[in-house]
Structure formats: C-alpha cells, structure tokens
Design a protein around this motif. Structure first.
Motif, PDB file in Angstrom:
ATOM      1  N   ILE A  88     -41.202  18.559  88.028  1.00 55.49           N
ATOM      2  CA  ILE A  88     -41.026  17.113  88.143  1.00 55.49           C
ATOM      3  C   ILE A  88     -40.241  16.844  89.416  1.00 55.49           C
ATOM      4  N   PRO A  89     -40.505  15.714  90.063  1.00 55.84           N
ATOM      5  CA  PRO A  89     -39.779  15.421  91.299  1.00 55.84           C
ATOM      6  C   PRO A  89     -38.284  15.292  91.050  1.00 55.84           C
ATOM      7  N   GLY A  90     -37.519  15.691  92.030  1.00 57.36           N
ATOM      8  CA  GLY A  90     -36.070  15.545  91.954  1.00 57.36           C
ATOM      9  C   GLY A  90     -35.374  16.881  92.033  1.00 57.36           C
ATOM     10  N   GLU A  91     -34.157  16.813  92.442  1.00 58.89           N
ATOM     11  CA  GLU A  91     -33.314  17.998  92.558  1.00 58.89           C
ATOM     12  C   GLU A  91     -32.432  18.106  91.333  1.00 58.89           C
ATOM     13  N   LEU A  92     -32.274  19.302  90.822  1.00 55.39           N
ATOM     14  CA  LEU A  92     -31.277  19.522  89.786  1.00 55.39           C
ATOM     15  C   LEU A  92     -29.939  19.732  90.481  1.00 55.39           C
ATOM     16  N   SER A  93     -28.935  19.023  90.007  1.00 61.66           N
ATOM     17  CA  SER A  93     -27.610  19.219  90.567  1.00 61.66           C
ATOM     18  C   SER A  93     -27.056  20.553  90.082  1.00 61.66           C
ATOM     19  N   LEU A  94     -25.964  20.972  90.678  1.00 58.41           N
ATOM     20  CA  LEU A  94     -25.326  22.205  90.251  1.00 58.41           C
ATOM     21  C   LEU A  94     -24.908  22.103  88.788  1.00 58.41           C
ATOM     22  N   GLN A  95     -24.428  20.929  88.383  1.00 61.74           N
ATOM     23  CA  GLN A  95     -24.031  20.722  86.990  1.00 61.74           C
ATOM     24  C   GLN A  95     -25.220  20.884  86.052  1.00 61.74           C
ATOM     25  N   GLU A  96     -26.335  20.295  86.399  1.00 66.09           N
ATOM     26  CA  GLU A  96     -27.533  20.390  85.558  1.00 66.09           C
ATOM     27  C   GLU A  96     -28.029  21.831  85.481  1.00 66.09           C
ATOM     28  N   THR A  97     -27.992  22.523  86.604  1.00 67.58           N
ATOM     29  CA  THR A  97     -28.429  23.918  86.631  1.00 67.58           C
ATOM     30  C   THR A  97     -27.532  24.783  85.763  1.00 67.58           C
ATOM     31  N   LYS A  98     -26.240  24.549  85.825  1.00 67.23           N
ATOM     32  CA  LYS A  98     -25.306  25.319  84.992  1.00 67.23           C
ATOM     33  C   LYS A  98     -25.525  25.018  83.512  1.00 67.23           C
ATOM     34  N   GLU A 124     -13.925  16.761  79.800  1.00 64.47           N
ATOM     35  CA  GLU A 124     -14.837  15.951  78.995  1.00 64.47           C
ATOM     36  C   GLU A 124     -15.656  14.977  79.845  1.00 64.47           C
ATOM     37  N   LEU A 125     -15.055  14.373  80.858  1.00 68.35           N
ATOM     38  CA  LEU A 125     -15.763  13.411  81.705  1.00 68.35           C
ATOM     39  C   LEU A 125     -16.909  14.084  82.457  1.00 68.35           C
ATOM     40  N   ARG A 126     -16.634  15.223  83.086  1.00 63.07           N
ATOM     41  CA  ARG A 126     -17.672  15.931  83.833  1.00 63.07           C
ATOM     42  C   ARG A 126     -18.803  16.365  82.897  1.00 63.07           C
ATOM     43  N   THR A 127     -18.433  16.826  81.718  1.00 62.96           N
ATOM     44  CA  THR A 127     -19.426  17.251  80.741  1.00 62.96           C
ATOM     45  C   THR A 127     -20.314  16.084  80.326  1.00 62.96           C
ATOM     46  N   GLN A 128     -19.710  14.949  80.036  1.00 62.60           N
ATOM     47  CA  GLN A 128     -20.479  13.774  79.618  1.00 62.60           C
ATOM     48  C   GLN A 128     -21.390  13.283  80.736  1.00 62.60           C
ATOM     49  N   GLN A 129     -20.910  13.327  81.984  1.00 62.39           N
ATOM     50  CA  GLN A 129     -21.746  12.916  83.112  1.00 62.39           C
ATOM     51  C   GLN A 129     -22.973  13.822  83.253  1.00 62.39           C
ATOM     52  N   ALA A 130     -22.766  15.117  83.087  1.00 61.44           N
ATOM     53  CA  ALA A 130     -23.886  16.060  83.184  1.00 61.44           C
ATOM     54  C   ALA A 130     -24.901  15.803  82.073  1.00 61.44           C
ATOM     55  N   ILE A 131     -24.416  15.607  80.858  1.00 59.51           N
ATOM     56  CA  ILE A 131     -25.311  15.339  79.729  1.00 59.51           C
ATOM     57  C   ILE A 131     -26.049  14.021  79.927  1.00 59.51           C
ATOM     58  N   ASP A 132     -25.341  12.997  80.378  1.00 59.44           N
ATOM     59  CA  ASP A 132     -25.983  11.696  80.618  1.00 59.44           C
ATOM     60  C   ASP A 132     -27.103  11.811  81.648  1.00 59.44           C
ATOM     61  N   LYS A 133     -26.885  12.602  82.685  1.00 60.26           N
ATOM     62  CA  LYS A 133     -27.913  12.770  83.718  1.00 60.26           C
ATOM     63  C   LYS A 133     -29.114  13.535  83.160  1.00 60.26           C
ATOM     64  N   LEU A 134     -28.853  14.556  82.367  1.00 57.40           N
ATOM     65  CA  LEU A 134     -29.952  15.307  81.747  1.00 57.40           C
ATOM     66  C   LEU A 134     -30.794  14.405  80.847  1.00 57.40           C
ATOM     67  N   ILE A 135     -30.120  13.533  80.119  1.00 56.79           N
ATOM     68  CA  ILE A 135     -30.826  12.595  79.235  1.00 56.79           C
ATOM     69  C   ILE A 135     -31.641  11.601  80.057  1.00 56.79           C
ATOM     70  N   SER A 136     -31.024  11.021  81.082  1.00 54.18           N
ATOM     71  CA  SER A 136     -31.713   9.993  81.876  1.00 54.18           C
ATOM     72  C   SER A 136     -32.929  10.544  82.604  1.00 54.18           C
ATOM     73  N   GLU A 137     -32.913  11.826  82.921  1.00 55.33           N
ATOM     74  CA  GLU A 137     -34.049  12.435  83.606  1.00 55.33           C
ATOM     75  C   GLU A 137     -35.073  13.013  82.633  1.00 55.33           C
ATOM     76  N   GLY A 138     -34.803  12.880  81.338  1.00 55.57           N
ATOM     77  CA  GLY A 138     -35.748  13.344  80.334  1.00 55.57           C
ATOM     78  C   GLY A 138     -35.834  14.845  80.198  1.00 55.57           C
ATOM     79  N   LEU A 139     -34.797  15.546  80.620  1.00 53.97           N
ATOM     80  CA  LEU A 139     -34.815  17.001  80.570  1.00 53.97           C
ATOM     81  C   LEU A 139     -34.363  17.559  79.229  1.00 53.97           C
ATOM     82  N   VAL A 140     -33.672  16.738  78.443  1.00 56.28           N
ATOM     83  CA  VAL A 140     -33.215  17.187  77.125  1.00 56.28           C
ATOM     84  C   VAL A 140     -33.612  16.184  76.058  1.00 56.28           C
TER      85      VAL A 140
END
Length: 168
Positions: A88-98, A124-140
């Motif tokens: 899918i188009p787009g770059e996975l951030s380092l957070q998403e890759t981890k 907790e903030l960094r974790t929530q941001q990573a999860i939110d991005k994964l959700i918004s991109e439909g990866l999880v």
C-alpha cells in the motif's frame, strides 16, 4: 524499461506476479504480506507452468526493483530472516515498523498498549500515537473484547491466516 532497471525476463515476470498477488490479497492482509506466504502462492501458480523454483532472495530482489515506481511496494525486515511486503502507498515510520516487529514475535500477531510499553520502553503517549497511526492507516484490526485492554491485530500476521483465506 525493465532492462534499464536491471531486470531480465525472470524478474520482470516475478515482479508482475508479486504485484498481482499482493493486490489481490490487500483487503484481507491490510496491505502487508509475509514473504513466506507470498512464496507459497507464487510456487502454486508456477507449478502449473513448470517454471523454476524461486528463492526468498529472488522475491526480495524483484520487490525492491519495484521501488522505482514509488513507495507502494516496500520490504520490511521482521528479524530472523522474516520479511513482510507492504503493498500500500506510504512509508511506515520507525514506530510502526517496531510495533510490527513486536507483533511478528507474538503468537497471535497482535499487540497491546502495555506490550509495546514493556517491549519497546515507550511512554504511554508515544505508544498511543503509534497505535492511532496504525489504526488510521488500516494496518491493524481492533479487538475490544479482550479481558484487560484492546488488542490490535495485524491481519497479515494472523496465525492460520493461510487456511482462512485459502480461496483467495
């Protein structure tokens, strides 16, 4: 064009097959497919034509050559000779890759907030941001029925996923 990219007929045909399989499965995988499953599907389609066997290195090379067309096809290492192709188009951030790597090391291919905090040492903030991005991109996919906290599943890492979508 293909000869300029350094691709002969073998890698050209393999690249086309990779694109076809990844796109056909994108809806059920969230746009990510483990190379092991891709190789199985390629082998099945190639057996009918009695073509030569392909290796992980062949798949990696053919997929990496597709990068010239943009960031729609990327290879991500999950460690220990495990790879996943993002189709899918787009770059996975380092957070998403981890987060993806942590999920790949779990039996069910899922993460939770507390697991990421424990495994990666994130706050907790960094974790929530990573999860939110994964959700918004439909990866999880979200499972809110878990006992303690929601679980976030990467569809491409479901155990027994191959048997579930065998008809695809």
């Amino acid at each position: 064009v293909w000869s300029v990219l350094g691709m002969g007929d073998f890698y050209f045909a393999l690249s086309i097959q990779i694109v076809e399989i990844c796109l056909a499965l994108a809806e059920s995988t969230g746009g990510m497919l483990e190379i092991s499953e891709l190789k199985e599907r390629l082998a099945r389609s190639r057996r009918q034509k009695k073509q030569q066997e392909i290796t992980t290195e062949d798949v990696l090379l053919a997929t990496r050559k597709l990068k010239i067309f943009g960031n729609s096809f990327q290879v991500h290492s999950l460690g220990k000779n495990r790879y996943i192709i993002q189709s899918i188009p787009g770059e996975l951030s380092l957070q998403e890759t981890k987060a993806l790597t942590v999920a790949a090391n779990q039996e069910k291919g899922a993460i939770t907030k507390s697991l990421l905090i424990k495994e990666l040492g994130w706050n907790e903030l960094r974790t929530q941001q990573a999860i939110d991005k994964l959700i918004s991109e439909g990866l999880v996919w979200i499972d809110e029925q878990a006992e303690n906290e929601p679980s976030y599943y990467f569809p491409s890492l479901f155990p027994d996923r191959k048997e579930i979508i065998e008809g695809v």
